[in-house]
Design a protein around this motif. Structure first.
Motif, PDB file in Angstrom:
ATOM      1  N   THR A 171       0.830  -1.208   0.000  1.00 32.79           N
ATOM      2  CA  THR A 171       0.000   0.000   0.000  1.00 32.79           C
ATOM      3  C   THR A 171       0.863   1.255   0.000  1.00 32.79           C
ATOM      4  N   GLU A 172       1.903   1.283   0.846  1.00 31.16           N
ATOM      5  CA  GLU A 172       2.815   2.429   0.857  1.00 31.16           C
ATOM      6  C   GLU A 172       3.489   2.615  -0.493  1.00 31.16           C
ATOM      7  N   ALA A 173       3.865   1.502  -1.106  1.00 30.11           N
ATOM      8  CA  ALA A 173       4.549   1.579  -2.394  1.00 30.11           C
ATOM      9  C   ALA A 173       3.624   2.139  -3.471  1.00 30.11           C
ATOM     10  N   VAL A 174       2.356   1.760  -3.448  1.00 28.17           N
ATOM     11  CA  VAL A 174       1.389   2.298  -4.404  1.00 28.17           C
ATOM     12  C   VAL A 174       1.222   3.802  -4.193  1.00 28.17           C
ATOM     13  N   MET A 175       1.099   4.212  -2.927  1.00 28.30           N
ATOM     14  CA  MET A 175       0.991   5.640  -2.631  1.00 28.30           C
ATOM     15  C   MET A 175       2.193   6.405  -3.191  1.00 28.30           C
ATOM     16  N   ALA A 176       3.382   5.843  -2.993  1.00 30.34           N
ATOM     17  CA  ALA A 176       4.606   6.491  -3.487  1.00 30.34           C
ATOM     18  C   ALA A 176       4.635   6.522  -5.005  1.00 30.34           C
ATOM     19  N   ALA A 177       4.171   5.445  -5.638  1.00 33.27           N
ATOM     20  CA  ALA A 177       4.190   5.377  -7.095  1.00 33.27           C
ATOM     21  C   ALA A 177       3.294   6.441  -7.712  1.00 33.27           C
ATOM     22  N   VAL A 178       2.095   6.619  -7.142  1.00 33.26           N
ATOM     23  CA  VAL A 178       1.178   7.625  -7.663  1.00 33.26           C
ATOM     24  C   VAL A 178       1.755   9.027  -7.463  1.00 33.26           C
ATOM     25  N   ARG A 179       2.312   9.271  -6.287  1.00 32.88           N
ATOM     26  CA  ARG A 179       2.904  10.580  -6.014  1.00 32.88           C
ATOM     27  C   ARG A 179       4.076  10.857  -6.947  1.00 32.88           C
ATOM     28  N   LEU A 180       4.904   9.838  -7.149  1.00 28.60           N
ATOM     29  CA  LEU A 180       6.065   9.991  -8.018  1.00 28.60           C
ATOM     30  C   LEU A 180       5.641  10.260  -9.461  1.00 28.60           C
ATOM     31  N   ALA A 181       4.630   9.532  -9.933  1.00 23.46           N
ATOM     32  CA  ALA A 181       4.165   9.724 -11.314  1.00 23.46           C
ATOM     33  C   ALA A 181       3.645  11.140 -11.522  1.00 23.46           C
ATOM     34  N   ALA A 196      -9.127  -4.017  -9.983  1.00 22.26           N
ATOM     35  CA  ALA A 196      -7.828  -4.336  -9.390  1.00 22.26           C
ATOM     36  C   ALA A 196      -7.761  -3.857  -7.939  1.00 22.26           C
ATOM     37  N   TYR A 197      -6.929  -4.519  -7.172  1.00 22.29           N
ATOM     38  CA  TYR A 197      -6.673  -4.113  -5.789  1.00 22.29           C
ATOM     39  C   TYR A 197      -5.259  -3.563  -5.715  1.00 22.29           C
ATOM     40  N   HIS A 198      -5.159  -2.296  -5.315  1.00 26.67           N
ATOM     41  CA  HIS A 198      -3.855  -1.645  -5.189  1.00 26.67           C
ATOM     42  C   HIS A 198      -3.666  -1.099  -3.778  1.00 26.67           C
ATOM     43  N   GLY A 199      -4.089  -1.861  -2.787  1.00 26.83           N
ATOM     44  CA  GLY A 199      -3.946  -1.405  -1.414  1.00 26.83           C
ATOM     45  C   GLY A 199      -5.113  -0.539  -0.984  1.00 26.83           C
TER      46      GLY A 199
END
Length: 493
Positions: A171-181, A196-199
């Motif tokens: 879940t943290e990684a998904v949050m970071a990925a969206v912020r980074l993008a 899909a489930y992304h956390g």
């Protein structure tokens, strides 16, 4: 306890973790047939006997479950721990098997939700974890050699990962990925493939499990949190292109996020060229492609789904499988120019996407992750776990066909799906179909829970009665024994 396998004595080692991609068009026809007909649950008298197993054999779990309800909301800390009619409490986990507090032994096809590719409590990892705990304890808050070694190994294995930032969960990684993008592209729209489930972060509790459901599960989440999150149906590239075109007029799309096997670990599988076409769309519309490889990372092969499909995402999300079942399992990896926006340090003055995590990259999780991947490579674990998945799927198909049942079994390597109620396959393509799906979901969900309970009462632990993860520990004898138990359950339908 299962003895660790010696690679020199492993027969018929396959070349790939996913020996063959399923015939997706045929599967969707079978899904449609399954959900169009009445459900085929366990017979009532047989289900009463199943419930008797829990009353007679699981008293210790029942007492713990009742106590848990007094201090834990709903009696469980996370969804995987819920089992119908009540959560079982486990005391031992070794290889392919679990033992509950009442001494009942089960074959484990949950495998902690997927991360234990080597089987539970693998001794080679535990030995290294014990060593690190003796040397420096679980956490220092400072740089440790194994966070470098783990990052180097992941970068070596996964072709789309030039740099890696370790975090605490998927879940943290998904949050970071969206912020980074969004930081990299300076755009706001993020499109996910519906279902899909992304956390469980605020912005991604949207279109979960069933495509087209939008904010249905976004209780307690302000509308603003999902205002720039969109969903597009799986396998529908025309609909995705239209959404990208509209977004272009409104500032552009930052990223498309996808589970590369399909929503919910392939519950709705994508066509074999779907990810390649996503890559082309992202290139055309100047958006980043995010692969959520929380499950497929290492189960699809040590290079992940990106290596299997030969499609390079710009950002890769990792989770469960990264540390072989040990805690603090999460990471974001990707292209060097994108990842540089995550550069840390208090004194950093350049523009960056802020990401934190005090206990991320701790020595315990990093040493576990490093040796889990080293052992997985040494033993060819993804391919052997995939071979077990092939054997499981073939056996389930034989039982289903022999007994004339409408159920659907299929697999992508070590990720095996067994659809009996079809609750996650209901058609949500328009408002009328969505209304029907909502009306049917409760009955079909209860059937899935009862099937899961019947599997458990016959010594099989699954994920919600509809998904099975095989591991290196699943020898032919383990799979064949499990198939006999599934056959006994299906006899009760």
């Amino acid at each position: 306890m299962n003895r660790p396998l010696d690679p020199a004595n492993l027969p018929d080692i396959p070349a790939s973790a996913v020996s063959q991609w399923p015939d997706v068009d045929s599967l969707y026809r079978r899904f449609d047939e399954l959900v169009k007909q009445p459900i085929r649950p366990i017979k009532r008298d047989a289900m009463n006997k199943v419930m008797g197993y829990f009353d007679e054999r699981c008293q210790g779990s029942k007492r713990l479950s009742e106590a848990a309800k007094q201090v834990i909301p709903g009696g469980v800390q996370h969804n995987l721990a819920f089992n119908y009619p009540f959560p079982l409490a486990f005391a031992q986990a070794h290889g392919a098997h679990l033992t509950d507090v009442d001494g009942n032994r089960y074959t484990d096809f949950l495998q902690a939700g997927g991360p234990t590719l080597l089987g539970s409590n693998h001794p080679a990892i535990r030995e290294q974890v014990d060593r690190i705990l003796d040397e420096c304890g679980p956490v220092t808050g400072l740089l440790h050699e194994y966070e470098v070694k783990l990052a180097e190994l992941v970068c070596e294995l996964m072709p789309g990962v030039d740099m890696l930032r370790l975090l605490g969960s998927g879940t943290e990684a998904v949050m970071a990925a969206v912020r980074l993008a969004r930081a990299y592209t300076r755009k706001k729209w993020v499109i996910k493939i519906g279902g899909a489930y992304h956390g469980w972060s605020d912005q991604l509790v949207y279109g979960m499990r069933l495509p087209g459901t939008g904010r249905m599960e976004a209780v307690g989440i302000p509308r603003g949190a999902t205002a720039n999150t969109q969903e597009s149906p799986p396998n529908n590239l025309d609909a995705l292109r239209r959404r990208l075109q509209i977004n272009r007029l409104r500032g552009g799309t930052a990223a498309i996020m996808v589970e590369p096997f399909g929503p919910e670990s392939g519950t709705r599988p994508v066509h074999a060229d779907f990810n390649r076409q996503l890559r082309a769309l992202c290139n055309e519309f100047d958006a980043l492609l995010i692969f959520d490889e929380v499950v497929t990372g290492f189960r699809a092969g040590l290079g992940g789904a990106q290596a299997y499909f030969n499609v390079m995402p710009d950002i890769t999300v990792l989770g469960k499988c990264l540390t072989g079942g040990y805690p603090m399992a999460g990471a974001i990896g990707g292209r060097r120019d994108v990842m540089q926006l995550l550069a840390g340090g208090i004194g950093t003055s350049s523009r960056r996407a802020f990401v934190g995590g005090t206990l991320s990259a701790n020595p315990l999780s990093c040493v576990a992750g490093y040796y889990a991947l080293v052992e997985a490579r040494r033993l060819n674990a993804p391919a052997l776990a995939g071979r077990a998945g092939d054997r499981m799927r073939a056996g389930l198909e034989e039982i289903i066909n022999r007994r004339g049942l409408p159920y659907v079994a299929y697999n992508m390597g070590s990720i095996v799906h067994l659809q009996t109620s079809g609750v996650l396959l209901l058609d949500t393509g328009n408002p009328l179909k969505l209304l029907r799906a909502r009306n049917e979901a409760k009955t079909r969900k209860h059937m899935m829970e009862e099937m899961g309970a019947a599997y458990t009462a016959h010594g099989l632990i699954t994920l919600a009665g509809s998904r099975l993860y095989t591991s290196l520990a699943d020898t032919d004898d383990v799979i064949d024994d499990a198939l006999e138990r599934f056959d006994t359950v299906f006899q009760l339908v």
